[in-house]
Design an enzyme around this catalytic site. Structure first.
Site, PDB file in Angstrom:
ATOM      1  N   ASP A 108      -9.355   5.173  -1.393  1.00 23.66           N
ATOM      2  CA  ASP A 108      -8.386   5.937  -2.310  1.00 23.66           C
ATOM      3  C   ASP A 108      -9.095   6.575  -3.485  1.00 23.66           C
ATOM      4  O   ASP A 108     -10.098   6.786  -3.616  1.00 23.66           O
ATOM      5  CB  ASP A 108      -7.374   4.683  -2.600  1.00 23.66           C
ATOM      6  CG  ASP A 108      -7.901   3.870  -3.785  1.00 23.66           C
ATOM      7  OD1 ASP A 108      -9.138   3.939  -4.067  1.00 23.66           O
ATOM      8  OD2 ASP A 108      -6.915   3.235  -4.447  1.00 23.66           O
ATOM      9  N   GLU A 166       0.799  -1.147  -0.006  1.00 24.05           N
ATOM     10  CA  GLU A 166      -0.047   0.010   0.127  1.00 24.05           C
ATOM     11  C   GLU A 166       0.888   1.193  -0.006  1.00 24.05           C
ATOM     12  O   GLU A 166       0.578   2.110  -0.500  1.00 24.05           O
ATOM     13  CB  GLU A 166      -0.970  -0.017   1.153  1.00 24.05           C
ATOM     14  CG  GLU A 166      -2.097  -0.946   1.170  1.00 24.05           C
ATOM     15  CD  GLU A 166      -3.062  -0.950   0.098  1.00 24.05           C
ATOM     16  OE1 GLU A 166      -3.009   0.359  -0.793  1.00 24.05           O
ATOM     17  OE2 GLU A 166      -3.599  -1.765  -0.289  1.00 24.05           O
ATOM     18  N   GLN A 198       0.242   6.830  -4.969  1.00 23.67           N
ATOM     19  CA  GLN A 198       0.759   7.584  -6.214  1.00 23.67           C
ATOM     20  C   GLN A 198       1.522   6.830  -7.242  1.00 23.67           C
ATOM     21  O   GLN A 198       2.400   7.514  -7.973  1.00 23.67           O
ATOM     22  CB  GLN A 198       1.519   8.751  -5.896  1.00 23.67           C
ATOM     23  CG  GLN A 198       0.680   9.915  -5.358  1.00 23.67           C
ATOM     24  CD  GLN A 198       0.324   9.800  -3.867  1.00 23.67           C
ATOM     25  OE1 GLN A 198       0.924   9.203  -3.351  1.00 23.67           O
ATOM     26  NE2 GLN A 198      -0.712  10.419  -3.611  1.00 23.67           N
ATOM     27  N   THR A 199       1.670   5.421  -7.294  1.00 20.52           N
ATOM     28  CA  THR A 199       2.500   4.730  -8.047  1.00 20.52           C
ATOM     29  C   THR A 199       1.618   3.536  -8.641  1.00 20.52           C
ATOM     30  O   THR A 199       0.988   2.816  -7.963  1.00 20.52           O
ATOM     31  CB  THR A 199       3.661   4.248  -7.403  1.00 20.52           C
ATOM     32  OG1 THR A 199       4.244   5.118  -6.639  1.00 20.52           O
ATOM     33  CG2 THR A 199       4.614   3.615  -8.245  1.00 20.52           C
ATOM     34  N   TYR A 255      -6.013   6.243   4.672  1.00 12.56           N
ATOM     35  CA  TYR A 255      -6.136   5.179   3.508  1.00 12.56           C
ATOM     36  C   TYR A 255      -5.396   3.831   3.960  1.00 12.56           C
ATOM     37  O   TYR A 255      -5.934   2.802   3.927  1.00 12.56           O
ATOM     38  CB  TYR A 255      -5.685   5.606   2.306  1.00 12.56           C
ATOM     39  CG  TYR A 255      -5.622   4.533   1.259  1.00 12.56           C
ATOM     40  CD1 TYR A 255      -6.729   3.768   0.946  1.00 12.56           C
ATOM     41  CD2 TYR A 255      -4.530   3.857   0.891  1.00 12.56           C
ATOM     42  CE1 TYR A 255      -6.674   2.512   0.122  1.00 12.56           C
ATOM     43  CE2 TYR A 255      -4.269   2.806   0.080  1.00 12.56           C
ATOM     44  CZ  TYR A 255      -5.270   2.315  -0.299  1.00 12.56           C
ATOM     45  OH  TYR A 255      -5.222   1.049  -1.077  1.00 12.56           O
ATOM     46  N   CYS A 311     -18.516   0.582 -18.808  1.00  8.42           N
ATOM     47  CA  CYS A 311     -19.962   0.414 -18.187  1.00  8.42           C
ATOM     48  C   CYS A 311     -20.512  -0.970 -18.714  1.00  8.42           C
ATOM     49  O   CYS A 311     -21.355  -1.567 -17.990  1.00  8.42           O
ATOM     50  CB  CYS A 311     -20.694   1.482 -18.494  1.00  8.42           C
ATOM     51  SG  CYS A 311     -20.494   3.194 -17.799  1.00  8.42           S
TER      52      CYS A 311
END
Length: 347
Positions: free
Chosen positions: A135, A34, A39-40, A117, A197
């Site tokens: 997130d 985590e 950001q990765t 988070y 969708c």
DNA sequence: TGTCCACGTCT
DNA sequence: AAGACGTGGAC
């Protein structure tokens, strides 16, 4: 709205990606993954994840690791404070909890580098506790599910979305539910206005789909323009290697290594030579070669780099600098990705 | 080329 | 509340 978890979980069990931290979701594995995933992207993280666990298989090993080796394991992943906080927390976990992460949301949240988070992810996925793990994926899914134009970068909006996430969470399957929401966001309810969708288990109840607004959601604040920063670097090579220095322990790229470098200045060759001489370096008589210009974009800053390359005679390094061989630069000194353009010259 | 992803955490 | 803090890949 009816509870989404039955359809969501059924979809998740059929479509979940097999990931190493999912197949063996110990608290340490989930924690490490985590933090790496902040950001990765998953594909960027996987090789780092395997290598990191091989080198540091448990929390006590992480706590005992040399700082330079730790930086090297993280080299190229970015946000280097993540790995420094990871080790700070590992040391606390060894001192306070016998080397095992506590099965307690508030205790996890109190550790360095673990925010809402990550605490929620570890608590729900590894310990089965009924807490949220919200997130960017989850915010996107819920902004569309409820057709809610709230700006998701605002803390109040995130709080309201989190409350909705919890209304649907089955307490017995909190970890699977949280992962299912993130997986749906990563695989189906994707960003940039083109969600799939047709594959979505929640399509029937999705209010943005009904309203035709999926492409406009989620709403976010406009990013601020980046600051342009001129940078001059000097690749100074002697028989002992390249002249490098460690960056300060705070701020941008803290604690990482770099060639001789001046930030906020674009210097001409003659000025670079004068600066090097002022450092006490004997630059001899050979003319320096210009380096190709390169750009590196950080989140908030843009470096425009130029500089020179030169060979000098064997001599001691100026104060604050060391000579590093190509071998040492490859294996021991962590260089940030910002110098990628120049790495072929250094390694 | 430029924008977005990418709330994630700390300060 | 807002700014600091990396990187690389998709489009």
């Amino acid at each position: 709205m009816e509870n989404i978890s039955p359809a969501l979980l059924e979809w998740f069990y059929k479509n979940r990606r097999s990931l190493p931290f999912r197949e063996d979701p110990t608290p340490y594995h989930v924690w490490l993954s985590e933090v790496m995933l902040q950001q990765t992207r998953v594909s960027a993280v996987l090789p780092y994840y395997y290598r990191f666990l091989e080198a540091l298989p448990d929390i006590p090993a992480l706590a005992a690791c040399e700082e330079e080796k730790l930086h090297k394991l993280w080299e190229g992943l970015g946000y280097y404070s993540r790995v420094r906080n990871l080790q700070k927390a590992a040391k606390l976990v060894c001192a306070q909890y016998g080397g095992q992460l506590p099965a307690d949301y508030a205790a996890l949240l109190a550790l360095p580098g673990i925010g809402e988070y990550t605490a929620g992810a570890i608590a729900s996925i590894s310990f089965g506790l009924p807490v949220p793990a919200v997130d960017g994926n989850v915010l996107r899914v819920f902004s569309r599910l409820y057709n809610d134009p709230g700006v998701i970068t605002e803390p109040a909006v995130k709080k309201a979305f989190t409350a909705r996430v919890m209304e649907h969470q089955p307490p017995e399957k909190a970890g699977d539910y949280n992962q299912a929401l993130m997986e749906l966001g990563a695989l189906v309810c994707v960003p940039n206005g083109a969600p799939l969708c047709g594959q979505c288990p929640l399509a029937e109840v999705c209010r943005a789909r009904a309203a035709g607004t999926t492409a406009q959601l989620p709403q976010k604040a406009k990013p601020k323009p980046r600051k342009i920063v001129p940078v001059t670097l000097a690749l100074v090579e002697s028989p002992a290697g390249f002249l490098v220095q460690q960056r300060p322990q705070k701020g941008l790229l803290a604690g990482l290594w770099q060639p001789v470098l001046w930030e906020d200045e674009h210097l001409l060759q003659a000025e670079v030579l004068a600066r090097l001489t002022a450092l006490g370096l004997d630059t001899g008589t050979a003319a320096p070669a210009a380096l190709p210009a390169a750009k590196h974009i950080f989140t908030h800053i843009e470096w425009l780099m130029s500089g020179v390359q030169l060979r000098v005679a064997a001599q001691s390094a100026p104060a604050g600098y060391v000579w590093a061989s190509r071998e040492q630069l490859r294996t021991a000194y962590a260089l940030p990705g910002a110098f990628r353009a120049y790495k072929p010259l250094l390694l």
